[in-house]
Design an enzyme around this catalytic site. Structure first.
Site, short mmCIF file in Angstrom:
data_model
loop_
_atom_site.label_atom_id
_atom_site.label_comp_id
_atom_site.label_asym_id
_atom_site.label_seq_id
_atom_site.Cartn_x
_atom_site.Cartn_y
_atom_site.Cartn_z
N HIS A 169 0.86 -1.17 0.00
CA HIS A 169 0.00 0.00 0.00
C HIS A 169 0.90 1.23 0.00
O HIS A 169 1.69 1.44 0.93
CB HIS A 169 -0.93 0.01 1.21
CG HIS A 169 -2.00 -1.03 1.12
ND1 HIS A 169 -2.58 -1.61 2.23
CD2 HIS A 169 -2.60 -1.62 0.04
CE1 HIS A 169 -3.49 -2.50 1.85
NE2 HIS A 169 -3.51 -2.51 0.52
N GLU A 172 1.96 3.83 3.02
CA GLU A 172 2.39 3.30 4.30
C GLU A 172 3.91 3.19 4.37
O GLU A 172 4.49 2.11 4.52
CB GLU A 172 1.73 1.94 4.55
CG GLU A 172 0.22 2.03 4.56
CD GLU A 172 -0.48 0.68 4.70
OE1 GLU A 172 0.20 -0.31 5.04
OE2 GLU A 172 -1.71 0.62 4.48
N HIS A 303 2.90 -3.57 6.97
CA HIS A 303 1.95 -2.46 6.78
C HIS A 303 2.07 -1.50 7.96
O HIS A 303 2.87 -1.67 8.87
CB HIS A 303 0.52 -3.01 6.72
CG HIS A 303 0.20 -3.79 5.50
ND1 HIS A 303 -0.69 -3.35 4.54
CD2 HIS A 303 0.64 -5.00 5.07
CE1 HIS A 303 -0.78 -4.25 3.57
NE2 HIS A 303 0.01 -5.27 3.88
N GLU A 371 1.08 -4.58 11.49
CA GLU A 371 0.58 -3.22 11.31
C GLU A 371 1.39 -2.33 12.24
O GLU A 371 1.15 -2.25 13.44
CB GLU A 371 -0.91 -3.14 11.65
CG GLU A 371 -1.82 -3.82 10.64
CD GLU A 371 -2.16 -2.91 9.46
OE1 GLU A 371 -1.72 -1.74 9.48
OE2 GLU A 371 -2.87 -3.36 8.55
#
Length: 833
Positions: A169, A172, A303, A371
């Protein structure tokens, strides 16, 4: 909730996934009251759910025109930021003043800077990192670059492999900065840190720093200073709509439902027209499939920004067949930062067609999706958080490298004295070691062994190795029935560090744990569990403004509230106690509330009278953490004095954060005399003030090691008389001895074995009488009981009254490694009238 019409007028008027306009995107918090309410947010292409903030609250990206739609469904959305890109950009600065190298895009590396860094690493470490190679082209014809990190990186060896990638992504970048930091750490510490060296000797690490180069370059083009919110790749779908969510384009359970991905091209989770429809995902699929027959076991898709460590599955509430393995390994990973571990579906939200699920369900790998960061960090954390976040997840990522192959951790260890069972490891006795190990690696270990090694010449290994055989993943093994064993030489002086260590060997790995055993017998002189406050906290020289030494039950602190990197321990060390000395002890969970800031803070022990001790050893348990943008620049300093604080000698300087209680032991005579004015001092210093700095001290012990070899005055030392020195060495019957005297007694004569004769040679010292009329019987042989005498003829001279000197003796044994069997402590003598 209503927002002003002026704000509405400038907000984006197209779906989130459309070609971005020069208008902002909003961040809102929506409270859901039912699973159906959450499903509606997940399936509507106008909204993008980012993370759960509570069981009923989710964080969403929306546009202003969609606020009425949310309200019509019964939500009361709270606008957190009306212009996310502007908000992110406002927190980014040019990092010229920071001590650590960062990039030009608000501190984040641009694509060209990433490639330049990879090239620089290869030039500096050509044997540890390969030149970058392309695994294929993106939709806009950019390369997806790959490197391999390993000892002998250019050779395809038969080792377990792990695959890391970031920036799937494009918005990020903290994921990329954190994985780049991991690579930097491994390269810089190979050959220095034994754990890192072992890992690169036994692993092959594949790394793609930028999975989605087109999206990342697009963000740079629209926000050169950082903060761009483009997520997907750059496939053009229509004149105004671009992008496929690459993390919804993988083949396992692709298009399973419209909760975990979207069929609408305008959605930020648009899955594309079919599995692996995008060249970026197809390239990674082909690379992974090419490596699985050659040893690839694990994949990490990094991420940001929810503070999670996710594992399969995410497409539905379906447990992986390897759920128990994931749960145990993940729990060990997140002990480094207190992230929440769990499946993507249960911890975050449904995802289908994800890397996480395909790596396991499609490629047969173990897979994790961290994350990185937390709600306040967002997709573009502030510049001063970049390095902190990278350090926050470094331990987790390196642990992932460990467990990509077989990896045995010691879970229990028993060291037994085989002798008189008095608790001391005495000369002539044996040491037996039993250990329990657990294979936390995702691959079974083969030919595992427990080994005992020794560095001391006074130790003979009798049973060096105990085979454990093969150990399956998440399985224990032990050598309880076949302990390894060592014999302590009868000639071993008390107080000798035996240099024993236990090694766990398996599949090319050798992991060593020192046993820290000192030969006995010993007598405990001080045993302070620090349950009551008897030490001095603070000194006139202290300059710290917060985090001063205090006493109590320590409160844990984290780099941010509730999770992230543990800075201060939440427990003391004593198994049965609760109290210790800590630097600051505020009840807040925030690390910056009461850590050491702006200088130093001092903790001093009481004064200990050790004048009767022969060979005292000091030990204590310490905790030290220095976490922040520039870690390991602060210090815990430990000093000792033998004159009540007039002079201090440095025992150790601790700068490395270990996030654990560690024991340190030292022989007092190596640093100071055992007088009646011995103290220890612990100074924690935060300078420069650029990190979270915490320390703690617990369980101080002082133990005296005495083999009964001593010298004493049998008759008073008076002028005009003959003073008789009584010599005793129970372990040295019938051996030769030599007595010496001196006016100085420190540092003494260092022997090759590491022992010290506690006398400094001067005009009155020798192994034969220098002045026969004064020193008598200074060389001789002890009797069958190990006793003997020496004499000193003291002239009747008033000038001698009050003169002080010291005496000591040693026994001679050619069979001993240094020719000396026993050495007495030095005896202070003051001549009386």
């Amino acid at each position: 909730m209503r927002i002003a019409a002026a704000v509405l007028a400038v907000l984006l008027s197209a779906p989130i996934g459309a070609q971005p306009q020069a208008h902002p995107t909003m961040l809102v918090i929506c409270h859901t009251t039912s699973p159906a309410a959450l499903d509606w947010l997940l399936t509507d292409p106008h909204f993008e759910v980012l993370a759960r903030r509570s069981p009923i609250a989710v964080e969403c990206l929306i546009h202003a025109r969609d606020l009425p739609l949310l309200q019509s469904r019964g939500y009361a959305p709270r606008v957190v930021h009306a212009d996310m890109e502007a908000y992110y950009a406002s927190r980014l600065t040019t990092p010229t003043a920071l001590a650590t190298p960062l990039g030009s895009m608000g501190g984040y590396f641009t694509l060209s800077e990433i490639l330049a860094q990879l090239d620089a690493w290869h030039a500096k470490y050509p044997n540890l990192i390969t030149p970058r190679t392309s695994i294929g082209k993106s939709i806009e014809n950019r390369d997806q670059w790959l490197v391999k990190i390993s000892a002998n990186a250019g050779v395809d060896e038969n080792e377990p492999e792990i695959f890391f990638h970031s920036l799937i992504h494009a918005r990020e970048p903290a994921s990329m900065m954190s994985t780049m930091r991991m690579v930097e750490f491994l390269l810089e510490n190979y050959g220095i840190d034994p754990v890192v060296t072992d890992l690169l000797d036994n692993r092959e690490i594949w790394y793609v720093p930028v999975f989605n180069p087109d999206g990342y370059e697009y963000n740079r083009s629209i926000r050169p200073g950082g903060g761009g919110l483009w997520r997907k790749n750059r496939r053009q779908i229509s004149s105004s709509t671009y992008g496929i969510d690459l993390n919804r384009n993988f083949g396992f359970q692709w298009g399973y439902d419209s909760r975990g991905s979207s069929g609408s091209p305008s959605s930020n989770t648009y899955r594309g027209t079919g599995p692996f429809s995008e060249p970026e995902t197809a390239n990674v699929r082909d690379f992974v499939n090419s490596r699985t027959p050659k040893g690839l076991t694990c994949a990490w898709d990094c991420h940001c920004h929810a503070g999670y460590c996710l594992y399969p599955f995410s497409y539905d509430n379906v447990p992986s067949p390897k759920a128990a393995v994931y749960a145990e390994i993940s729990a060990d990973m997140v002990r480094h930062n207190n992230y929440t571990a769990g499946t993507g579906y249960t911890v975050l939200y449904p995802m289908n067609g994800s890397t996480l699920d395909w790596y396991e369900g499609g490629a047969g790998l173990y897979a994790w999706l961290p994350e990185i960061g937390h709600g306040s960090d967002g997709f573009w954390p502030p510049t001063n958080r970049i390095r902190a976040l990278a350090e926050e997840v470094l331990g987790m990522l390196v642990t992932g490298v460990k467990y990509a192959g077989p990896y045995l951790v010691t879970t229990a260890q028993t060291v037994t004295e085989v002798g008189d069972n008095d608790g001391s490891f005495e000369p002539g006795e044996r040491v037996e070691v039993r250990a329990t190990v657990r294979n936390r690696g995702v691959v079974g270990a083969t030919n595992a062994r427990i080994r005992l090694v020794a560095a001391s010449p006074f130790v003979t290994i009798e049973v060096a190795e105990a085979p454990l055989g093969a150990i399956a993943t998440i399985t224990d093994a032990n050598n309880n029935a076949a302990p390894v064993r060592a014999l302590i030489s009868p000639l071993c002086p008390p107080g000798t560090d035996l240099g024993l260590a236990v090694e766990v060997a398996f599949d090319g790995h050798v992991l060593s744990t020192p046993l820290d055993i000192v030969s006995g017998p010993s007598t405990n002189l001080v045993n302070d569990a620090c349950e009551t406050a008897t030490w001095t906290m603070g000194a006139a020289s202290d300059t710290a403004t917060t985090g001063m030494w205090t006493h109590g039950d320590p409160n844990p602190t984290w780099a941010t509230s509730g999770r992230k990197y543990l800075v201060q321990s939440g427990d003391d060390h004593s198994p049965s106690g609760t109290q210790c000395y800590v630097t600051g002890n505020a009840t807040s969970a925030l690390a910056d509330t009461d850590d050491v800031d702006n200088g130093r803070t001092t903790l001093t022990t009481p004064t200990y009278d050790l004048s009767a001790a022969r060979d005292p050893w000091v030990s204590y348990w310490r905790w030290f953490m220095d976490h922040g943008p520039n870690p390991n620049t602060d210090a815990l300093l430990v000093d000792v004095t033998d004159d009540g604080g007039a002079t201090w000698t440095r025992v150790e300087t601790v700068t490395r954060s270990e996030q654990a209680w560690r024991r340190h032991a030292f022989r007092l005579r190596d640093f100071a005399d055992p007088t009646n004015a011995v103290q220890l001092r612990f100074v924690t210093s935060d300078a420069p003030d650029d990190s979270f700095c915490e320390a703690a001290i617990d369980d101080l012990r002082i133990d005296d090691h005495d083999d009964g070899t001593r010298i004493a005055l049998q008759t008073p030392a008076k002028i005009g008389t003959t003073a008789t020195l009584a010599l005793t060495a129970a372990r040295s019957p019938s051996l030769g001895f030599a007595t010496g005297v001196a006016f100085g007694a420190r540092p003494g004569i260092a022997l090759a074995s590491g022992r010290t004769i506690p006398l400094t040679p001067d005009a009155l010292f020798g192994v034969f009488p220098l002045l026969p009329s004064v020193f008598r019987d200074f060389v001789g042989t002890l009797d069958a009981s190990g006793n003997g005498t020496s004499r000193i003829v003291l002239p009747n001279a008033g000038a001698l009254v009050g003169v002080s000197f010291r005496a000591a003796f040693l026994t001679v044994d050619a069979a001993s490694p240094d020719g000396i069997r026993d050495v007495s402590a030095d005896l202070p003598i003051v001549i009386a009238p």
